[in-house]
Design a protein around this motif. Structure first.
Motif: not given
Length: 494
Positions: A336-364
């Motif tokens: 089962q896929g557990s619905p999940t929401i996370a948060s991050v600053s714009a600076e961290t998102f821009i500098s971290n390519p891992v966060l640009h990858q698709e997480v295929f499931g109920p995640y945003s």
């Protein structure tokens, strides 16, 4: 249950498809359309057995499967109508002007079929993007034989649909090579199909790694061929200030449903939610978190997707600077896929390519920007997407023209005040986008314009009328729209 096809068998399959191509390409638009309608009838005749088998293999609920079957039947029928109308042929005629210096020749152009098309079934849509799905339907409309490689996750479902297509071929009295269905769990089968010299195009819906590999094999051939691959998309949603100020809670509830729809197993799932820090974004986040906590986990399509979701989600949540905002309070069972929401600053998102990858499931992932200028910077660092959405008022749009342009530049479908989940099957739909969303952003895999993917233009110069294809003859026997001397008309040429 199903044996992988061998390289020797692939060679025979492709030879059969190549032979059938020279028969099928000459079938009239009406004959192709009737064939596609016959496939739709055969699929409908499978009845409850098809739904039961698909439910067992995919864990999808009966209502979803019946809806998707209806969509698949609609695609076949609507693309058949489009095929018959012939507008996709882009018939162009410029008649001769003998007294011009130098004389202008008679030139007539139209799209003609490419040849055998290999289609790879998708894991998340057992009907609409698989054996008789959009790629297969549009290839048939273009006049191309189709070789489908079943997705191993729903091989029995694929087999049932394949038999329906085969019955339609047999009833038409056409060569068997017009459609072939094969199985293969290893990459060797896919590689052999791509590299065979009689393969002339490829349709694929799936992961980035899978689509990119097919694309690389196709381009390494002595004769490179087009690969129309839909691969990866996180479908960013930009929450503009004025809109968020007047509707933060409503938008949050709307997106809680979109993020978790179908256990997040859609290529249009909204994986990024981007806003400016402040009271309104805090309200949006709190409401979304509360909604997500109440949504129970659900069984994913198969254990492979479930494991991939768990791994990708844990990898994203483990990144420095990422805060877990909300997880469903109901404990997830196996697969089962557990619905999940996370948060991050714009600076961290821009500098971290891992966060640009698709997480295929109920995640945003919520991206917190300091101001609108930083939101613009985020937009400019996001890779190509199938969709991008603005939640905005008219004033938001007018006052942020540079941001609007940047967001439009990264997507194929640009949405205002809606959700990206749900793809309407119609001529104006664009289901494709800049790389890495797809390998060719000029085309759509949904809607009748998708037929053009499997055809190429040919210009006929100085041919006598009697020897031209019916589509280009003076009398226009098919009654299709044609551009004649720069005027769009149906009338004959006198």
């Amino acid at each position: 249950m199903f044996r992988d096809i061998t390289k020797e068998e692939i060679n025979k399959v492709m030879e059969s498809a190549w032979s059938a191509f020279h028969v099928y390409r000459k079938r009239s638009l009406r004959e192709r359309a009737d064939f596609m309608r016959a496939i739709a009838t055969e699929i409908e005749a499978l009845g409850d057995e098809l739904i039961a088998v698909a439910g067992k293999e995919t864990n999808l609920p009966e209502a979803r499967l019946k809806g998707e079957r209806a969509r698949t039947i609609f695609q076949l029928n609507s693309y058949a109508t489009a095929c018959e109308k012939g507008e996709w042929l882009e018939a162009r005629i410029d008649t001769a002007v003998p007294d011009k210096n130098p004389p202008k020749p008679d030139i007539r152009k139209m799209l003609v079929p490419l040849g055998p098309v290999v289609v790879f079934g998708a894991s998340n849509f057992p009907f609409a993007y698989s054996t008789a799905g959009g790629d297969t339907a549009t290839a048939f409309a273009a006049g191309c034989p189709v070789i489908v490689k079943a997705h191993p996750a729903h091989a029995e479902t694929s087999e049932l649909v394949a038999k329906a297509i085969t019955r339609a071929v047999e009833k038409a009295g056409w060569p068997a090579g017009i459609f072939t269905h094969v199985h293969g769990t290893g990459f060797e089968v896919g590689q052999a199909l791509i590299e065979h010299p009689y393969t002339k195009a490829v349709g694929f819906t799936g992961s980035f790694s899978g689509g990119k590999q097919l694309f690389d094999w196709a381009n390494a051939r002595r004769e490179p061929i087009p690969v129309f691959a839909e691969m990866s998309s996180i479908n960013p949603v930009f929450l503009l200030p004025e809109k968020l100020k007047i509707a933060a809670s409503e938008i949050a509830k709307q997106y809680a449903g979109s993020v978790t729809l179908g256990v997040g197993q859609f290529c249009t799932n909204p994986g990024l939610l981007i806003g400016v820090e402040g009271e309104e974004l805090s309200q949006f986040t709190a409401t979304l978190a509360a909604e997500i906590e109440t949504i129970a986990p659900a069984t994913m399509l198969h254990d492979g997707i479930s494991k991939n979701y768990s791994q990708k989600r844990e990898q994203a949540l483990a990144q420095t600077g990422v805060d877990t905002i909300s997880i469903s309070k109901v404990k997830a069972a196996e697969n089962q896929g557990s619905p999940t929401i996370a948060s991050v600053s714009a600076e961290t998102f821009i500098s971290n390519p891992v966060l640009h990858q698709e997480v295929f499931g109920p995640y945003s992932l919520i991206i917190r920007c300091k101001d609108l200028q930083q939101m613009l910077e985020v937009a400019r660092h996001i890779e190509g997407q199938l969709t991008a959405t603005l939640m905005a008022t008219e004033a938001d749009i007018i006052n942020n023209a540079e941001l609007v342009d940047a967001v439009q530049n990264l997507c194929g479908r640009f949405i205002l005040n809606g959700v990206p989940t749900g793809v309407e099957v119609c001529l104006s739909m664009q289901h494709g986008g800049p790389f890495p969303a797809t390998t060719d952003s000029r085309f759509s895999s949904v809607g009748a314009d998708g037929i053009k993917r499997f055809a190429r233009p040919v210009a006929f110069q100085n041919w006598v009328n009697e020897l031209l294809p019916d589509e280009l003859k003076n009398e226009n026997p098919l009654g299709i729209w044609r551009t004649v001397n720069d005027e769009l008309i149906k009338e004959p040429i006198h």
